[in-house]
Design a protein around this motif. Structure first.
Motif, PDB file in Angstrom:
ATOM      1  N   GLY A   1       0.799  -1.228   0.000  1.00 15.45           N
ATOM      2  CA  GLY A   1       0.000   0.000   0.000  1.00 15.45           C
ATOM      3  C   GLY A   1       0.829   1.273   0.000  1.00 15.45           C
ATOM      4  N   HIS A   2       2.138   1.156  -0.301  1.00 16.30           N
ATOM      5  CA  HIS A   2       2.979   2.357  -0.306  1.00 16.30           C
ATOM      6  C   HIS A   2       2.745   3.192  -1.561  1.00 16.30           C
ATOM      7  CE1 HIS A   2       6.147   0.014   2.276  1.00 16.30           C
ATOM      8  NE2 HIS A   2       5.005   0.199   2.904  1.00 16.30           N
ATOM      9  N   GLN A   3       2.890   4.482  -1.418  1.00  8.34           N
ATOM     10  CA  GLN A   3       2.854   5.404  -2.561  1.00  8.34           C
ATOM     11  C   GLN A   3       4.212   5.345  -3.256  1.00  8.34           C
ATOM     12  OE1 GLN A   3      -0.126   7.503  -2.478  1.00  8.34           O
ATOM     13  NE2 GLN A   3       0.399   7.817  -4.628  1.00  8.34           N
ATOM     14  N   CYS A   4       4.220   5.135  -4.586  1.00  4.29           N
ATOM     15  CA  CYS A   4       5.486   4.950  -5.313  1.00  4.29           C
ATOM     16  C   CYS A   4       5.529   5.806  -6.578  1.00  4.29           C
ATOM     17  CB  CYS A   4       5.649   3.490  -5.732  1.00  4.29           C
ATOM     18  SG  CYS A   4       5.589   2.314  -4.369  1.00  4.29           S
ATOM     19  N   THR A   5       6.736   6.083  -7.030  1.00  3.76           N
ATOM     20  CA  THR A   5       6.933   6.842  -8.267  1.00  3.76           C
ATOM     21  C   THR A   5       7.895   6.085  -9.170  1.00  3.76           C
ATOM     22  OG1 THR A   5       6.595   8.922  -7.086  1.00  3.76           O
ATOM     23  CG2 THR A   5       7.705   9.067  -9.206  1.00  3.76           C
ATOM     24  N   LEU A   6       7.474   5.878 -10.414  1.00  3.96           N
ATOM     25  CA  LEU A   6       8.324   5.177 -11.391  1.00  3.96           C
ATOM     26  C   LEU A   6       8.684   6.157 -12.504  1.00  3.96           C
ATOM     27  CD1 LEU A   6       9.552   2.658 -12.830  1.00  3.96           C
ATOM     28  CD2 LEU A   6       7.255   2.177 -13.703  1.00  3.96           C
ATOM     29  N   VAL A   7       9.974   6.404 -12.668  1.00  2.67           N
ATOM     30  CA  VAL A   7      10.436   7.333 -13.698  1.00  2.67           C
ATOM     31  C   VAL A   7      11.263   6.542 -14.696  1.00  2.67           C
ATOM     32  CG1 VAL A   7      11.581   9.534 -14.112  1.00  2.67           C
ATOM     33  CG2 VAL A   7      10.618   9.051 -11.854  1.00  2.67           C
ATOM     34  N   GLN A   8      10.810   6.507 -15.944  1.00  2.00           N
ATOM     35  CA  GLN A   8      11.542   5.733 -16.951  1.00  2.00           C
ATOM     36  C   GLN A   8      12.204   6.675 -17.958  1.00  2.00           C
ATOM     37  OE1 GLN A   8       8.435   2.620 -17.929  1.00  2.00           O
ATOM     38  NE2 GLN A   8      10.176   1.315 -17.443  1.00  2.00           N
ATOM     39  N   PHE A   9      13.522   6.683 -17.919  1.00  2.00           N
ATOM     40  CA  PHE A   9      14.289   7.475 -18.873  1.00  2.00           C
ATOM     41  C   PHE A   9      14.542   6.598 -20.110  1.00  2.00           C
ATOM     42  CE2 PHE A   9      15.107   9.398 -14.777  1.00  2.00           C
ATOM     43  CZ  PHE A   9      15.088  10.750 -15.065  1.00  2.00           C
TER      44      PHE A   9
ATOM     45  N   GLN B   1       2.689   6.879  -9.341  1.00  2.00           N
ATOM     46  CA  GLN B   1       2.888   7.957 -10.319  1.00  2.00           C
ATOM     47  C   GLN B   1       3.934   7.489 -11.312  1.00  2.00           C
ATOM     48  OE1 GLN B   1       1.207  10.833 -10.336  1.00  2.00           O
ATOM     49  NE2 GLN B   1       0.106  10.130  -8.512  1.00  2.00           N
ATOM     50  N   THR B   2       3.687   7.664 -12.605  1.00  2.00           N
ATOM     51  CA  THR B   2       4.715   7.274 -13.580  1.00  2.00           C
ATOM     52  C   THR B   2       5.056   8.453 -14.487  1.00  2.00           C
ATOM     53  OG1 THR B   2       3.067   6.483 -15.144  1.00  2.00           O
ATOM     54  CG2 THR B   2       3.991   4.847 -13.677  1.00  2.00           C
TER      55      THR B   2
ATOM     56  N   ARG C   1       7.108   6.552  -0.784  1.00  2.00           N
ATOM     57  CA  ARG C   1       8.036   5.639  -0.098  1.00  2.00           C
ATOM     58  C   ARG C   1       9.113   5.081  -1.018  1.00  2.00           C
ATOM     59  NH1 ARG C   1       5.974   3.196   4.682  1.00  2.00           N
ATOM     60  NH2 ARG C   1       7.787   1.838   4.542  1.00  2.00           N
ATOM     61  N   LEU C   2       8.841   5.098  -2.343  1.00  2.00           N
ATOM     62  CA  LEU C   2       9.809   4.501  -3.267  1.00  2.00           C
ATOM     63  C   LEU C   2       9.834   5.292  -4.574  1.00  2.00           C
ATOM     64  CD1 LEU C   2      11.676   2.045  -4.057  1.00  2.00           C
ATOM     65  CD2 LEU C   2       9.605   0.975  -4.975  1.00  2.00           C
ATOM     66  N   ILE C   3      11.045   5.644  -5.004  1.00  2.00           N
ATOM     67  CA  ILE C   3      11.207   6.280  -6.323  1.00  2.00           C
ATOM     68  C   ILE C   3      12.156   5.410  -7.138  1.00  2.00           C
ATOM     69  CG2 ILE C   3      11.952   8.318  -7.619  1.00  2.00           C
ATOM     70  CD1 ILE C   3      11.427  10.021  -5.158  1.00  2.00           C
ATOM     71  N   ILE C   4      11.702   5.002  -8.320  1.00  2.00           N
ATOM     72  CA  ILE C   4      12.564   4.225  -9.220  1.00  2.00           C
ATOM     73  C   ILE C   4      12.998   5.129 -10.360  1.00  2.00           C
ATOM     74  CG2 ILE C   4      12.643   2.279 -10.842  1.00  2.00           C
ATOM     75  CD1 ILE C   4      10.678   0.836  -8.989  1.00  2.00           C
ATOM     76  N   LEU C   5      14.298   5.217 -10.567  1.00  2.00           N
ATOM     77  CA  LEU C   5      14.859   6.015 -11.663  1.00  2.00           C
ATOM     78  C   LEU C   5      15.476   5.030 -12.653  1.00  2.00           C
ATOM     79  CD1 LEU C   5      16.515   8.601  -9.265  1.00  2.00           C
ATOM     80  CD2 LEU C   5      14.407   8.956 -10.577  1.00  2.00           C
ATOM     81  N   ASP C   6      14.636   4.553 -13.565  1.00  2.00           N
ATOM     82  CA  ASP C   6      15.048   3.475 -14.472  1.00  2.00           C
ATOM     83  C   ASP C   6      15.876   4.038 -15.625  1.00  2.00           C
ATOM     84  OD1 ASP C   6      15.057   0.843 -15.467  1.00  2.00           O
ATOM     85  OD2 ASP C   6      13.359   1.292 -16.784  1.00  2.00           O
ATOM     86  N   GLU C   7      17.047   3.490 -15.832  1.00  2.00           N
ATOM     87  CA  GLU C   7      17.989   3.873 -16.911  1.00  2.00           C
ATOM     88  C   GLU C   7      18.556   5.280 -16.727  1.00  2.00           C
ATOM     89  OE1 GLU C   7      18.253   1.185 -18.564  1.00  2.00           O
ATOM     90  OE2 GLU C   7      16.275   0.286 -18.756  1.00  2.00           O
ATOM     91  N   ILE C   8      18.533   5.792 -15.500  1.00  2.00           N
ATOM     92  CA  ILE C   8      19.020   7.173 -15.324  1.00  2.00           C
ATOM     93  C   ILE C   8      20.536   7.275 -15.515  1.00  2.00           C
ATOM     94  CG2 ILE C   8      19.365   7.174 -12.802  1.00  2.00           C
ATOM     95  CD1 ILE C   8      18.127  10.014 -12.806  1.00  2.00           C
TER      96      ILE C   8
END
Ligand code: ATP
Ligand code: MG
Length: 205
Positions: free
Chosen positions: A59-67, A92-93, A131-138
């Protein structure tokens, strides 16, 4: 197993358990972590997405950022944008829409797109509910000088205490490896592509 072997095994397991228990007792700090997943093998983005699933499941709020992945119709985007996905309101994406840089080869357009996505992501570094931010391919954004690595380092250092960050991409910079709490380097041993097997929907994207 003979009685001797079985006894030795049990003793070894008992010692192992004591070592693990002691480590568990020493791990008392509660805070978010910085994870870097790098290397040339397959499994970096999918590992980050696995953790995203785990976090969303709690149930955590997360952010996925795909570069650099904007033009791929990848399964994860389809999954999260499907109206029947119950967890999508927790996620959030943001995606950089120029696609792969080696396709566009337009420095100014790519740099601007990278900076726009970074600015959108930056807002979440000051949101304690995230709670979590993913910075994919940054990692490539720093290599091509689209983004300044010091901006990321500063954002990470000033983030809320319980927030975790996952950075993926080949060739992670030394500064990121030093800053991270957990670093995994995925080594390629074999890849189907090198045996002439086509990239597949559901496996590669
Ligand atoms: P995945 O998204 O499958 O976890 P990845 O994030 O580790 O892969 P990237 O460097 O982002 O890998 O490359 C993405 C694409 O390239 C994927 O389709 C992946 O299968 C493929 N790929 C990754 N590593 C290799 C390799 N060593 N040889 C050939 N193709 C690879
Ligand atoms: Mg990847």
């Amino acid at each position: 197993m003979s009685t001797d072997k079985s006894q030795r095994h049990n003793e070894r397991m008992k010692r192992h358990k004591e070592v693990v228990d002691a480590k568990i007792e020493q791990a008392t700090i509660e805070r978010g972590v910085v994870i870097v997943i790098t290397g040339n093998g397959k499994g970096k983005t999918t590992s980050a997405l696995g953790t995203l699933l785990r976090s969303l499941g709690h149930g955590h709020q997360c952010t996925l950022v795909q570069f650099i992945k904007g033009q791929w119709d990848c399964g994860e985007s389809r999954f999260f944008s499907d109206p029947s996905c119950a967890l999508s309101d927790k996620l959030q994406t943001f995606t950089m829409d120029t696609g792969f840089t080696w396709n566009t080869q337009d420095f100014d357009t790519d740099k601007q797109a990278a900076q726009e996505v970074w600015q959108q992501a930056l807002a979440y570094f000051s949101d304690p509910d995230c709670r979590l931010i993913i910075l994919d391919e940054i990692t490539y954004m720093f290599k091509y000088r689209y983004l300044d690595i010091n901006d990321l380092i500063q954002a990470i250092q000033n983030r809320p205490e319980q927030q975790s960050i996952i950075i993926t991409g080949r060739g992670a910079a030394r500064e990121l490896i030093e800053l991270a709490d957990t670093v995994s380097e995925i080594q390629p041993i074999k890849h189907a592509f090198n045996q002439g097997i086509k990239a597949q929907e559901g496996i590669e994207w």
